[in-house]
Design an enzyme around this catalytic site. Structure first.
Site, PDB file in Angstrom:
ATOM      1  N   GLY A  90       0.820  -1.220   0.000  1.00  0.00           N
ATOM      2  CA  GLY A  90       0.000   0.000   0.000  1.00  0.00           C
ATOM      3  C   GLY A  90       0.847   1.261   0.000  1.00  0.00           C
ATOM      4  N   GLY A  93       3.101   3.665  -4.671  1.00  0.00           N
ATOM      5  CA  GLY A  93       3.036   4.386  -5.952  1.00  0.00           C
ATOM      6  C   GLY A  93       2.490   3.533  -7.089  1.00  0.00           C
ATOM      7  N   LYS A  94       1.707   2.531  -6.766  1.00  0.00           N
ATOM      8  CA  LYS A  94       1.128   1.656  -7.809  1.00  0.00           C
ATOM      9  C   LYS A  94       0.278   2.457  -8.795  1.00  0.00           C
ATOM     10  CE  LYS A  94      -0.993  -0.827  -4.684  1.00  0.00           C
ATOM     11  NZ  LYS A  94      -0.422  -0.164  -3.514  1.00  0.00           N
ATOM     12  N   THR A  95      -0.612   3.288  -8.220  1.00  0.00           N
ATOM     13  CA  THR A  95      -1.520   4.043  -9.091  1.00  0.00           C
ATOM     14  C   THR A  95      -0.730   5.022  -9.954  1.00  0.00           C
ATOM     15  OG1 THR A  95      -3.215   3.865  -7.396  1.00  0.00           O
ATOM     16  CG2 THR A  95      -3.584   5.512  -9.101  1.00  0.00           C
ATOM     17  N   ASP A 118      -8.625  -1.870  -7.298  1.00  0.00           N
ATOM     18  CA  ASP A 118      -8.502  -1.620  -5.859  1.00  0.00           C
ATOM     19  C   ASP A 118      -9.825  -1.067  -5.344  1.00  0.00           C
ATOM     20  OD1 ASP A 118      -7.852  -0.831  -3.332  1.00  0.00           O
ATOM     21  OD2 ASP A 118      -6.040   0.280  -3.904  1.00  0.00           O
ATOM     22  N   ASN A 342      10.432   2.955  -6.171  1.00  0.00           N
ATOM     23  CA  ASN A 342       9.922   4.329  -6.299  1.00  0.00           C
ATOM     24  C   ASN A 342      10.278   5.166  -5.063  1.00  0.00           C
ATOM     25  OD1 ASN A 342       8.424   6.464  -7.380  1.00  0.00           O
ATOM     26  ND2 ASN A 342       6.498   5.757  -6.485  1.00  0.00           N
TER      27      ASN A 342
HETATM   28  N1  LIG Z   1       7.977   9.275  -7.006  1.00  0.00           N
HETATM   29  C1  LIG Z   1       7.119   9.974  -6.294  1.00  0.00           C
HETATM   30  N2  LIG Z   1       7.440  11.190  -5.815  1.00  0.00           N
HETATM   31  C2  LIG Z   1       6.578  11.920  -5.084  1.00  0.00           C
HETATM   32  N3  LIG Z   1       5.346  11.500  -4.752  1.00  0.00           N
HETATM   33  C3  LIG Z   1       4.979  10.272  -5.180  1.00  0.00           C
HETATM   34  C4  LIG Z   1       5.821   9.451  -5.971  1.00  0.00           C
HETATM   35  N4  LIG Z   1       5.165   8.298  -6.255  1.00  0.00           N
HETATM   36  C5  LIG Z   1       3.961   8.405  -5.682  1.00  0.00           C
HETATM   37  N5  LIG Z   1       3.844   9.570  -5.026  1.00  0.00           N
HETATM   38  C6  LIG Z   1       2.707  10.040  -4.226  1.00  0.00           C
HETATM   39  O1  LIG Z   1       2.506   9.083  -3.174  1.00  0.00           O
HETATM   40  C7  LIG Z   1       1.117   8.941  -2.904  1.00  0.00           C
HETATM   41  C8  LIG Z   1       0.718   7.483  -3.066  1.00  0.00           C
HETATM   42  O2  LIG Z   1       0.885   7.144  -4.430  1.00  0.00           O
HETATM   43  P1  LIG Z   1      -0.100   6.138  -5.174  1.00  0.00           P
HETATM   44  O3  LIG Z   1      -1.531   6.477  -4.904  1.00  0.00           O
HETATM   45  O4  LIG Z   1       0.353   6.053  -6.577  1.00  0.00           O
HETATM   46  O5  LIG Z   1       0.282   4.803  -4.379  1.00  0.00           O
HETATM   47  P2  LIG Z   1      -0.523   3.426  -4.305  1.00  0.00           P
HETATM   48  O6  LIG Z   1       0.512   2.377  -4.093  1.00  0.00           O
HETATM   49  O7  LIG Z   1      -1.388   3.284  -5.508  1.00  0.00           O
HETATM   50  O8  LIG Z   1      -1.407   3.659  -3.016  1.00  0.00           O
HETATM   51  P3  LIG Z   1      -2.623   2.722  -2.483  1.00  0.00           P
HETATM   52  O9  LIG Z   1      -2.001   1.456  -2.012  1.00  0.00           O
HETATM   53  O10 LIG Z   1      -3.182   3.552  -1.375  1.00  0.00           O
HETATM   54  O11 LIG Z   1      -3.553   2.548  -3.648  1.00  0.00           O
HETATM   55  C9  LIG Z   1       0.397   9.871  -3.869  1.00  0.00           C
HETATM   56  O12 LIG Z   1       0.155  11.066  -3.212  1.00  0.00           O
HETATM   57  C10 LIG Z   1       1.404  10.083  -4.991  1.00  0.00           C
HETATM   58  O13 LIG Z   1       1.229  11.324  -5.648  1.00  0.00           O
END
Ligand SMILES: Nc1ncnc2c1ncn2[C@@H]1O[C@H](COP(=O)(O)OP(=O)(O)OP(=O)(O)O)[C@@H](O)[C@H]1O
Length: 405
Positions: A90, A93-95, A118, A342
């Site tokens: 979780g 940064g997957k999304t 998700d 990431n």
């Molecule tokens: N390389 C990066 N640099 C800065 N911010 C980042 C980076 N990658 C992701 N983020 C930020 O981190 C947060 C989480 O990213 P994201 O939603 O893509 O993750 P996720 O793994 O999909 O989360 P979840 O498990 O809650 O679905 C978001 O606010 C996103 O903008």
């Protein structure tokens, strides 16, 4: 001042990406061709121009990364349809990675769909557009076709429940009891069918949702889409999803066998009583569901069409979880080639103790990958922590150019 530097960007050594996301967004006219400038982790960041249009640069901190192992060329090539699943712990940064890949595919001429499986969707947040509703929604702000779908798991679960109950659930049980076939009803009980239908196991909603996606992506109406990118739920949920097609296939198979027994018992009773044979049911939804489950399972396993990209961050906990995820994916025969690390802190040239300690900690975690038997052989893509949240098309383009080189 930076904008003046960009005029001389072509003479910057190939290994730098000398701007920050905030600058990229605020000065889009200065967007530079990222494919020509890649940075390595050992390089430092924000590039400051001392004299415009000269080769003299002072490298400060912040900028960017990227080992050029992502092989976007490999994933973008070929007109045939390909599926990419982005998954991991979780919040890693997957999304952002999925949405940026989808944007990049579309930009390279692939009609693309990005699908969130998700239950806690964040595609709408990531694109900064309303993509809710459980239907395909065109993504705005691009010149090429990109559609998004946030699956509505509650609706999918409801569809499954009503289909199953009509065809093999409580309706079947009641029917058997009325026919004096209580013994069969007991057997059905042993299969825990009721449990399956009334309190679906976690992940069932997602599996059903994917099977629904399969249904519509198979339709000729959608055959134009050559890239389908899945933004999956955090690891545990996704692992259940991956093992569910087998589980459901087996369970539904058992239920269907019982239904066959029941059908022959019913027709025997009816022929004894001299009642006319009833019309055969219209196509059995359970059978349809089972077929879709088989397709989902086959889709997950086909390395010609499918790749699961693991996303992680440089922390011991996240890397350990990625290792377990890869082991589970291997067990399920799901093809994995790449690991995105990431949110890597760029090297700090200031005297920020916090930044230095944090980066050292991250580097130790990254070193773990090299010694991890599950992860060592994957292609590692390193992506920096940038100075703004990744939200909206320009930010996703920026992320795409950083990650998918
Ligand atoms: N390389 C990066 N640099 C800065 N911010 C980042 C980076 N990658 C992701 N983020 C930020 O981190 C947060 C989480 O990213 P994201 O939603 O893509 O993750 P996720 O793994 O999909 O989360 P979840 O498990 O809650 O679905 C978001 O606010 C996103 O903008």
């Amino acid at each position: 001042m930076l904008s003046r530097c960009f005029r001389s960007i072509s003479i910057v050594p190939r290994n730098f990406i000398p701007i920050t996301l905030s600058h990229y967004i605020s000065k889009p006219q200065n967007n530079i061709p990222f494919h020509r400038i890649k940075a390595s982790l050992s390089s430092v960041s924000t590039l400051t121009c001392i004299r415009p249009n000269t080769v003299t640069f002072q490298v400060r901190s912040i900028a960017t990364v990227v080992d050029s192992v992502a092989g976007f060329g490999e994933v973008v090539v070929g007109p045939q349809r390909k599926y990419y699943f982005l998954g991991g712990k979780g919040g890693v940064g997957k999304t952002s990675c999925a949405a940026s890949l989808a944007v990049k595919f579309a930009h390279h001429g692939h009609p693309t769909i990005v699908i969130s499986t998700d239950p806690a969707h964040s595609l709408s947040d990531s694109f900064a557009q309303d993509l809710t509703g459980g239907v395909l929604v065109p993504v705005e702000g691009l010149n090429s076709p990109l559609f998004a779908l946030e699956i509505d798991p509650e609706r999918a679960k409801e569809d499954f429940r009503s289909a199953s109950q009509k065809n093999g659930g409580s309706a079947v049980k009641d029917f058997m009891n009325n026919m004096g076939l209580g013994m069969l009803a007991n057997q059905l009980g042993e299969l825990k069918l009721g449990e399956l239908l009334d309190t679906p196991p976690p992940g069932l909603d997602e599996a059903i949702a994917i099977s629904k996606v399969m249904q519509f992506v198979e339709s000729p109406q959608y055959s134009m889409f050559s890239r389908i990118v899945f933004d999956t739920a955090p690891t545990g949920h996704t692992l259940r999803l991956l093992s569910l097609p087998d589980f459901l296939d087996a369970s539904i198979g058992k239920v269907m066998k019982l239904k066959q027994k029941l059908a022959s018992a019913t027709s025997a009773i009816k022929s004894v009583l001299g009642k006319a044979e009833e019309q055969q049911d219209v196509p059995d939804k359970l059978e349809q569901l089972r077929k879709r489950m088989t397709k989902v399972r086959d889709l997950f396993r086909d390395s010609n069409t499918t790749e699961f990209v693991i996303v992680t961050i440089p922390s011991v906990m996240a890397i350990n979880e990625s290792s377990r995820l890869h082991a589970s994916l291997r067990k399920e025969h799901v093809p994995v080639q790449r690991l995105i690390v990431n949110q890597i802190l760029p090297p700090s040239t200031s005297d920020c103790k916090f930044c230095t300690t944090k980066r050292k900690d991250q580097m130790r975690a990254i070193d773990m990958i090299k010694n991890d038997p599950e992860l060592a052989n994957l292609k590692i893509i390193q992506a920096p922590l940038v100075d703004l949240e990744i939200r909206g098309i320009p930010a996703l383009k920026y992320m795409g150019n950083m990650v998918w080189t």
